[in-house]
Design a protein around this motif. Structure first.
Motif, PDB file in Angstrom:
ATOM      1  N   ILE A  41       0.856  -1.182   0.000  1.00 27.50           N
ATOM      2  CA  ILE A  41       0.000   0.000   0.000  1.00 27.50           C
ATOM      3  C   ILE A  41       0.894   1.235   0.000  1.00 27.50           C
ATOM      4  O   ILE A  41       2.104   1.137   0.205  1.00 27.50           O
ATOM      5  CB  ILE A  41      -0.961   0.046   1.208  1.00 27.50           C
ATOM      6  N   GLY A  42       0.289   2.384  -0.220  1.00 24.13           N
ATOM      7  CA  GLY A  42       1.032   3.623  -0.283  1.00 24.13           C
ATOM      8  C   GLY A  42       0.805   4.511   0.919  1.00 24.13           C
ATOM      9  O   GLY A  42       0.188   4.112   1.922  1.00 24.13           O
ATOM     10  N   PRO A  43       1.284   5.748   0.848  1.00 22.72           N
ATOM     11  CA  PRO A  43       1.126   6.702   1.946  1.00 22.72           C
ATOM     12  C   PRO A  43      -0.345   6.969   2.258  1.00 22.72           C
ATOM     13  O   PRO A  43      -1.192   7.034   1.356  1.00 22.72           O
ATOM     14  CB  PRO A  43       1.799   7.974   1.396  1.00 22.72           C
ATOM     15  N   GLU A  44      -0.643   7.109   3.533  1.00 23.07           N
ATOM     16  CA  GLU A  44      -1.967   7.452   4.055  1.00 23.07           C
ATOM     17  C   GLU A  44      -2.984   6.324   3.935  1.00 23.07           C
ATOM     18  O   GLU A  44      -4.076   6.408   4.488  1.00 23.07           O
ATOM     19  CB  GLU A  44      -2.530   8.720   3.391  1.00 23.07           C
ATOM     20  N   ALA A  45      -2.658   5.255   3.216  1.00 20.28           N
ATOM     21  CA  ALA A  45      -3.579   4.118   3.132  1.00 20.28           C
ATOM     22  C   ALA A  45      -3.577   3.382   4.464  1.00 20.28           C
ATOM     23  O   ALA A  45      -2.524   3.224   5.089  1.00 20.28           O
ATOM     24  CB  ALA A  45      -3.165   3.185   2.010  1.00 20.28           C
ATOM     25  N   PRO A  46      -4.726   2.921   4.928  1.00 21.00           N
ATOM     26  CA  PRO A  46      -4.753   2.227   6.217  1.00 21.00           C
ATOM     27  C   PRO A  46      -4.102   0.856   6.169  1.00 21.00           C
ATOM     28  O   PRO A  46      -4.282   0.102   5.205  1.00 21.00           O
ATOM     29  CB  PRO A  46      -6.259   2.102   6.518  1.00 21.00           C
ATOM     30  N   VAL A  47      -3.299   0.557   7.181  1.00 21.69           N
ATOM     31  CA  VAL A  47      -2.820  -0.808   7.401  1.00 21.69           C
ATOM     32  C   VAL A  47      -3.986  -1.577   8.017  1.00 21.69           C
ATOM     33  O   VAL A  47      -4.461  -1.241   9.108  1.00 21.69           O
ATOM     34  CB  VAL A  47      -1.605  -0.829   8.338  1.00 21.69           C
ATOM     35  N   THR A  48      -4.466  -2.578   7.306  1.00 22.73           N
ATOM     36  CA  THR A  48      -5.664  -3.300   7.717  1.00 22.73           C
ATOM     37  C   THR A  48      -5.287  -4.606   8.413  1.00 22.73           C
ATOM     38  O   THR A  48      -4.666  -5.489   7.804  1.00 22.73           O
ATOM     39  CB  THR A  48      -6.561  -3.606   6.498  1.00 22.73           C
ATOM     40  N   ILE A  49      -5.660  -4.722   9.676  1.00 22.21           N
ATOM     41  CA  ILE A  49      -5.413  -5.950  10.434  1.00 22.21           C
ATOM     42  C   ILE A  49      -6.576  -6.907  10.163  1.00 22.21           C
ATOM     43  O   ILE A  49      -7.709  -6.647  10.574  1.00 22.21           O
ATOM     44  CB  ILE A  49      -5.306  -5.653  11.939  1.00 22.21           C
ATOM     45  N   PRO A  50      -6.341  -8.003   9.425  1.00 21.78           N
ATOM     46  CA  PRO A  50      -7.442  -8.902   9.085  1.00 21.78           C
ATOM     47  C   PRO A  50      -8.100  -9.493  10.324  1.00 21.78           C
ATOM     48  O   PRO A  50      -7.454  -9.661  11.372  1.00 21.78           O
ATOM     49  CB  PRO A  50      -6.765  -9.993   8.247  1.00 21.78           C
ATOM     50  N   LYS A  51      -9.369  -9.808  10.195  1.00 22.06           N
ATOM     51  CA  LYS A  51     -10.087 -10.375  11.348  1.00 22.06           C
ATOM     52  C   LYS A  51      -9.503 -11.720  11.773  1.00 22.06           C
ATOM     53  O   LYS A  51      -9.634 -12.122  12.927  1.00 22.06           O
ATOM     54  CB  LYS A  51     -11.578 -10.508  11.036  1.00 22.06           C
ATOM     55  N   HIS A  52      -8.812 -12.390  10.832  1.00 25.22           N
ATOM     56  CA  HIS A  52      -8.239 -13.700  11.148  1.00 25.22           C
ATOM     57  C   HIS A  52      -7.031 -13.590  12.077  1.00 25.22           C
ATOM     58  O   HIS A  52      -6.603 -14.608  12.636  1.00 25.22           O
ATOM     59  CB  HIS A  52      -7.835 -14.408   9.853  1.00 25.22           C
ATOM     60  N   VAL A  53      -6.451 -12.412  12.218  1.00 26.92           N
ATOM     61  CA  VAL A  53      -5.321 -12.221  13.134  1.00 26.92           C
ATOM     62  C   VAL A  53      -5.721 -11.245  14.242  1.00 26.92           C
ATOM     63  O   VAL A  53      -4.981 -10.356  14.636  1.00 26.92           O
ATOM     64  CB  VAL A  53      -4.050 -11.767  12.396  1.00 26.92           C
ATOM     65  N   GLN A  54      -6.917 -11.437  14.718  1.00 28.97           N
ATOM     66  CA  GLN A  54      -7.411 -10.730  15.888  1.00 28.97           C
ATOM     67  C   GLN A  54      -7.836 -11.795  16.910  1.00 28.97           C
ATOM     68  O   GLN A  54      -8.136 -12.927  16.534  1.00 28.97           O
ATOM     69  CB  GLN A  54      -8.607  -9.846  15.504  1.00 28.97           C
ATOM     70  N   PRO A  55      -7.825 -11.467  18.201  1.00 32.28           N
ATOM     71  CA  PRO A  55      -7.544 -10.162  18.792  1.00 32.28           C
ATOM     72  C   PRO A  55      -6.064  -9.797  18.703  1.00 32.28           C
ATOM     73  O   PRO A  55      -5.190 -10.675  18.692  1.00 32.28           O
ATOM     74  CB  PRO A  55      -7.995 -10.338  20.247  1.00 32.28           C
ATOM     75  N   VAL A  56      -5.808  -8.497  18.651  1.00 30.14           N
ATOM     76  CA  VAL A  56      -4.442  -8.033  18.450  1.00 30.14           C
ATOM     77  C   VAL A  56      -3.537  -8.371  19.624  1.00 30.14           C
ATOM     78  O   VAL A  56      -2.329  -8.583  19.440  1.00 30.14           O
ATOM     79  CB  VAL A  56      -4.418  -6.516  18.167  1.00 30.14           C
ATOM     80  N   GLU A  57      -4.087  -8.452  20.826  1.00 34.36           N
ATOM     81  CA  GLU A  57      -3.242  -8.762  21.979  1.00 34.36           C
ATOM     82  C   GLU A  57      -2.704 -10.194  21.927  1.00 34.36           C
ATOM     83  O   GLU A  57      -1.708 -10.518  22.577  1.00 34.36           O
ATOM     84  CB  GLU A  57      -3.995  -8.537  23.292  1.00 34.36           C
TER      85      GLU A  57
END
Length: 302
Positions: free
Chosen positions: A115-131
């Motif tokens: 992705i490029g500048p300002e685009a959101p880094v998307t954490i997929p639901k499959h690698v949640q919860p983030v903790e």
């Protein structure tokens, strides 16, 4: 072999306000941190470049365009292949309590991760919860290959570099530490920012003297220099080109310095709403990307 010499010193890829189309150009202000200016919504002007970013003969014109949206400096189609080095800074190996590798540790990312500048880094639901999954940041000097390189010597390795840019090797530590191969844990869609611009190789004669930083929510978490690389850029290109053709446009992410989140006590991880940026010196600038967590009823867009 002669070094690659481009007409441009810095190159950006963007949607122009005047045309609504994608263009490449050289920033009018040679000292402007383009990523920071765009993030602050300040006007950015560029001299239009006619031709391809991968063609050293591309012409810088006097036609001035206004940046409406800043994009990754190379498209996914231009990149083709993303090579990455793991554990390539001595201080990072020390903080992770891992032995310094005897050879470069190579893994790959699919171009769908870019992705490029300002685009959101998307954490997929499959690698949640983030903790549990511990999404992490990694600022990296990123090399852009400019001509086919195979069986290249260290002495000539830099002659094959078109340019340098910044990269952020977002990593999901739970999966990374579960197996020996890192492609899966570092290759999710829309999780690898690159940019904000390319700096021509001729403008960075010594890539081993480049500072780099990561800032999350206003706090500096990484503050290093490429001088601490275990395998320098020359060694990396020479090693990766053994029996293998590195094609023009392909990129090499060259590792990250100390300060990553998962080794902290307690571990630090990226989460929804985080304000994240990485900065690389030598004229490359700041790459801003917010962090979002994909929701159960959402599909990440490519």
């Amino acid at each position: 072999m002669s070094p690659i010499r481009t007409q441009w010193t810095r190159l950006i890829r963007f949607v122009a306000a005047e045309s609504g189309q994608v263009h490449i150009g050289e920033p009018v202000d040679p000292k402007l941190d383009v990523g920071l200016a765009v993030h602050q919504r300040k006007p950015v002007k560029a001299y239009e470049i006619i031709g391809s970013a991968l063609d050293p003969k591309a012409q810088v014109t006097k036609n001035v365009l206004t940046v409406k949206e800043l994009l990754a400096p190379l498209s996914r189609e231009e990149v083709g292949l993303v090579r990455c080095l793991g554990l390539n800074y001595a201080d990072h190996a020390d903080e992770a309590k891992l032995a310094k590798p005897a050879h470069p540790v190579l893994f790959y990312k699919p171009v769908t991760s870019l992705i490029g500048p300002e685009a959101p880094v998307t954490i997929p639901k499959h690698v949640q919860p983030v903790e549990k999954h511990l999404p992490d940041y990694e600022v990296e000097l990123t090399v852009v290959i400019g001509k086919p390189a195979k069986n290249v010597s260290e002495a000539e390795a830099l002659d094959y570099v078109l340019a340098y840019t910044a990269g952020n090797d977002i990593s999901f530590r739970y999966h990374q530490m579960a197996v020996s191969q890192w492609n899966f844990s570092k290759g999710f869609d829309n999780t690898t920012p690159i940019g904000p611009c390319l700096v021509a190789a001729h403008a960075i004669p010594d890539p081993q003297q480049v500072p780099l930083k990561t800032v999350v929510n206003g706090k500096t978490l990484q503050d290093g220099t490429t001088a601490d690389q275990i395998f320098n850029i020359r060694q990396t290109i020479a090693f990766l080109s053994q029996g293998t053709t590195l094609l023009p446009g392909s990129i090499i992410m060259t590792g990250t310095p100390k300060g990553v989140g998962f080794v902290k006590k307690p571990p630090m991880y990226l989460k929804n709403g985080d304000d994240m940026n990485v900065w690389v010196g030598a004229g490359i600038g700041t790459l801003f990307n917010p962090v979002v967590e994909e929701r159960a009823n959402e599909k990440a867009k490519l």
